[in-house]
Enzyme design. Structure first.
Site, PDB file in Angstrom:
ATOM      1  N   HIS A 124       0.870  -1.185   0.000  1.00 43.39           N
ATOM      2  CA  HIS A 124       0.000   0.000   0.000  1.00 43.39           C
ATOM      3  C   HIS A 124       0.910   1.239   0.000  1.00 43.39           C
ATOM      4  O   HIS A 124       2.027   1.186   0.519  1.00 43.39           O
ATOM      5  CB  HIS A 124      -0.828  -0.061   1.294  1.00 43.39           C
ATOM      6  CG  HIS A 124      -1.869   0.995   1.455  1.00 43.39           C
ATOM      7  ND1 HIS A 124      -1.587   2.278   1.877  1.00 43.39           N
ATOM      8  CD2 HIS A 124      -3.209   0.956   1.299  1.00 43.39           C
ATOM      9  CE1 HIS A 124      -2.707   2.984   1.953  1.00 43.39           C
ATOM     10  NE2 HIS A 124      -3.707   2.212   1.606  1.00 43.39           N
ATOM     11  N   ASP A 201       3.240  -4.475   8.116  1.00 41.56           N
ATOM     12  CA  ASP A 201       2.045  -3.653   7.984  1.00 41.56           C
ATOM     13  C   ASP A 201       0.850  -4.601   8.159  1.00 41.56           C
ATOM     14  O   ASP A 201       0.501  -5.354   7.250  1.00 41.56           O
ATOM     15  CB  ASP A 201       2.058  -2.991   6.593  1.00 41.56           C
ATOM     16  CG  ASP A 201       0.732  -2.321   6.249  1.00 41.56           C
ATOM     17  OD1 ASP A 201      -0.231  -2.462   7.028  1.00 41.56           O
ATOM     18  OD2 ASP A 201       0.678  -1.662   5.194  1.00 41.56           O
ATOM     19  N   GLN A 204      -4.427  -5.023   7.280  1.00 44.56           N
ATOM     20  CA  GLN A 204      -5.475  -5.930   6.791  1.00 44.56           C
ATOM     21  C   GLN A 204      -5.503  -7.251   7.563  1.00 44.56           C
ATOM     22  O   GLN A 204      -6.392  -8.065   7.343  1.00 44.56           O
ATOM     23  CB  GLN A 204      -5.280  -6.217   5.291  1.00 44.56           C
ATOM     24  CG  GLN A 204      -5.431  -5.016   4.392  1.00 44.56           C
ATOM     25  CD  GLN A 204      -6.842  -4.410   4.407  1.00 44.56           C
ATOM     26  OE1 GLN A 204      -7.808  -5.037   4.828  1.00 44.56           O
ATOM     27  NE2 GLN A 204      -6.959  -3.183   3.953  1.00 44.56           N
ATOM     28  N   LYS A 227     -10.192  -0.497  10.899  1.00 40.46           N
ATOM     29  CA  LYS A 227     -10.430  -1.678  10.053  1.00 40.46           C
ATOM     30  C   LYS A 227     -10.771  -2.894  10.911  1.00 40.46           C
ATOM     31  O   LYS A 227     -11.013  -3.974  10.407  1.00 40.46           O
ATOM     32  CB  LYS A 227      -9.184  -1.986   9.208  1.00 40.46           C
ATOM     33  CG  LYS A 227      -8.880  -0.899   8.171  1.00 40.46           C
ATOM     34  CD  LYS A 227      -7.741  -1.326   7.289  1.00 40.46           C
ATOM     35  CE  LYS A 227      -7.057  -0.185   6.584  1.00 40.46           C
ATOM     36  NZ  LYS A 227      -7.814   0.395   5.478  1.00 40.46           N
ATOM     37  N   CYS A 365      -4.879   2.525  -3.487  1.00 40.66           N
ATOM     38  CA  CYS A 365      -3.622   3.055  -2.918  1.00 40.66           C
ATOM     39  C   CYS A 365      -2.469   2.088  -3.122  1.00 40.66           C
ATOM     40  O   CYS A 365      -1.613   1.909  -2.231  1.00 40.66           O
ATOM     41  CB  CYS A 365      -3.775   3.381  -1.432  1.00 40.66           C
ATOM     42  SG  CYS A 365      -5.016   4.613  -1.115  1.00 40.66           S
TER      43      CYS A 365
HETATM   44  N1  7TS Z   1      -1.613  -0.715   4.771  1.00 44.22           N
HETATM   45  C1  7TS Z   1      -2.532  -1.497   4.183  1.00 44.22           C
HETATM   46  C2  7TS Z   1      -2.185  -2.894   3.766  1.00 44.22           C
HETATM   47  C3  7TS Z   1      -3.824  -0.992   3.995  1.00 44.22           C
HETATM   48  O1  7TS Z   1      -4.748  -1.767   3.419  1.00 44.22           O
HETATM   49  C4  7TS Z   1      -4.122   0.342   4.403  1.00 44.22           C
HETATM   50  C5  7TS Z   1      -5.453   0.970   4.140  1.00 44.22           C
HETATM   51  C6  7TS Z   1      -3.126   1.079   5.039  1.00 44.22           C
HETATM   52  C7  7TS Z   1      -1.878   0.524   5.183  1.00 44.22           C
HETATM   53  C8  7TS Z   1      -3.366   2.451   5.552  1.00 44.22           C
HETATM   54  O2  7TS Z   1      -4.198   2.406   6.669  1.00 44.22           O
HETATM   55  P1  7TS Z   1      -4.702   3.738   7.384  1.00 44.22           P
HETATM   56  O3  7TS Z   1      -5.698   3.263   8.375  1.00 44.22           O
HETATM   57  O4  7TS Z   1      -3.508   4.369   8.018  1.00 44.22           O
HETATM   58  O5  7TS Z   1      -5.288   4.594   6.305  1.00 44.22           O
HETATM   59  N2  7TS Z   1      -6.135   0.403   3.071  1.00 44.22           N
HETATM   60  C9  7TS Z   1      -7.233   0.902   2.479  1.00 44.22           C
HETATM   61  C10 7TS Z   1      -7.879   0.217   1.444  1.00 44.22           C
HETATM   62  O6  7TS Z   1      -7.539  -0.857   1.001  1.00 44.22           O
HETATM   63  N3  7TS Z   1      -8.931   0.957   1.058  1.00 44.22           N
HETATM   64  O7  7TS Z   1      -8.985   2.077   1.776  1.00 44.22           O
HETATM   65  C11 7TS Z   1      -7.936   2.055   2.660  1.00 44.22           C
END
Ligand code: 7TS
Length: 408
Positions: A124, A201, A204, A227, A365
């Site tokens: 990501h 990371d 997910q 999430k 992303c």
């Molecule tokens: N890493 C992964 C693997 C992710 O899926 C996401 C967000 C992030 C980092 C960033 O997370 P945040 O909470 O700091 O924003 N992924 C997604 C997605 O797949 N659709 O919207 C956000």
């Protein structure tokens, strides 16, 4: 026997009672953010209506109570991810901030010109750009471990990228596009053989599988509350205590200090050294409620139910002509990306939205991954515990509608 009582679970989520465009909501955009159970919403509400005060600084009753709550959540999160010590749990805004913290603190302290940071092709942007920023500043460079056409990491090639200049490996536990569950334990073992620390990371992964940071032996683990049925604006960076203790602060301000004079500052102990300013207290309390909610169901059961949904959806989509599933890794979880011949993913998303089905379309992303896959975008359905087989039928019905509209 049913794994979980999904009807009962659905009743915990007020938003799922809503109708969207005259149809009951089918929410399949959980990889972007999950919905929130009543217990999380109420925990946040009651903090503001009954306990609101700042933490770590007041001697009065409410401040002490709020501080106790926050520190209690830290201990619950420590147990949830099986960390050794609650001081290894740093509250941050989310996965993105957690990775930036490591890049700016650990990365700036350890990277020199010519050094390397290893990531993978399926990351990501949150696990690419922070490394690019620090690499650019330090004259270091990114090395990118490739994936095969199925969406599995090529472990031999990954290993061949280690060099004397490798300073850190950063990779996702589960891909938000392909659903690939990466063999992170193997990668960590491999990296440690080269004396290289690893950041995982886990954005997910945390909502879908048991995480044991000690068993993984990862050096850093990042995840987001929103999430995993918790609030937005709160997340966690786990780091091994020895590493965190040796790292310089990420941000300066209140709470992260022990003593300040104009001549210099003595920093606070862990975890506060990395928690400058008033934290997202309500968010932390909501995160605690989300952890309790997940543990009440049990992650094995959640994973088993979601796996059934994934199998069901995979089979159903394979039967729709013109639909191609993107991501066929050996080990997959809860994310199903696909493209439809002759139809742009945005049109797929817009048409099935009319049927009350929410999915995400676009590059998710992960623009470099789209390039690797040779597609501009995908449509993506992603599952959570409250999704049902009826939701998948609604998705299939919606996709048949797309075919009708496009005459394909
Ligand atoms: N890493 C992964 C693997 C992710 O899926 C996401 C967000 C992030 C980092 C960033 O997370 P945040 O909470 O700091 O924003 N992924 C997604 C997605 O797949 N659709 O919207 C956000």
């Amino acid at each position: 026997m049913k794994i979980l009582d999904i009807e009962k679970i659905r009743a915990d989520f007020p938003i799922l009672r809503q109708s969207i465009r005259g149809r009951s909501l089918v929410y399949l955009d959980n990889a972007a953010t999950s919905q929130k159970p009543r217990s999380v919403i109420e925990a946040i509400g009651s903090y503001y209506s009954e306990q609101n005060a700042n933490v770590h600084r007041g001697v009065h009753y409410l401040s002490e109570k709020a501080t106790e709550e926050v520190e209690n959540v830290r201990v619950r999160v420590k147990k949830f991810i099986k960390a050794q010590d609650h001081r290894e749990v740093i509250f941050v805004r989310g996965t993105t901030e957690a990775i930036n913290l490591v890049a700016q603190s650990y990365g700036r302290a350890h990277l020199q010109a010519g050094d390397e940071v290893m990531i993978t092709e399926m990351e990501h942007h949150s696990n690419i750009v922070p490394w690019q920023i620090v690499c650019e500043e330090k004259g270091a460079r990114l090395k990118v471990a490739p994936i095969d056409d199925a969406g599995d990491l090529e472990l031999d090639l990954l290993e061949s990228l280690f060099s004397k200049r490798t300073r850190l490996v950063a990779l996702s536990h589960i891909s938000n596009v392909l659903g690939t569950i990466n063999p992170v334990k193997k990668v960590i073992e491999m990296a440690h053989r080269y004396q290289v620390p690893v950041l995982i990371d886990g954005a997910q992964a945390v909502p879908h599988m048991n995480i044991d940071v000690q068993d993984l032996d990862c050096d850093f683990y990042a995840f987001s509350g929103h999430k995993m049925y918790g609030p937005t604006g709160i997340g966690v960076l786990y780091g091994k205590r020895g590493l965190l203790e040796a790292m310089p602060p990420y941000q300066g301000g209140g709470d992260m200090i022990r003593k300040v004079t104009f001549e210099g500052t003595e920093y606070n102990d862990l975890p506060y050294k990395f928690e400058a300013g008033t934290p997202h207290i309500a968010g932390i309390i909501g995160l605690g409620a989300a952890v309790d909610y997940i543990q009440g169901m049990g992650l094995e059961k959640i994973a088993a139910h979601e796996n059934e949904l994934l199998q069901d959806a995979t089979q159903a989509l394979q039967k729709i002509s013109g639909v191609e599933i993107i991501g066929k890794a050996r080990d997959r979880a809860c994310v199903l990306s696909f493209v439809m011949e002759g139809v742009h993913p945005h049109d797929v998303g817009t048409i099935i939205d009319q049927e009350g089905v929410a999915i995400r379309v676009g590059h998710h992303c992960a623009m470099p991954l789209m390039k690797r896959l040779g597609v501009p975008a995908t449509a993506r359905a992603s599952f959570a515990v409250y999704n049902s087989h009826e939701d998948i039928q609604a998705l299939v019905h919606g996709l048949r509608k797309v075919r009708e509209v496009f005459g394909c």
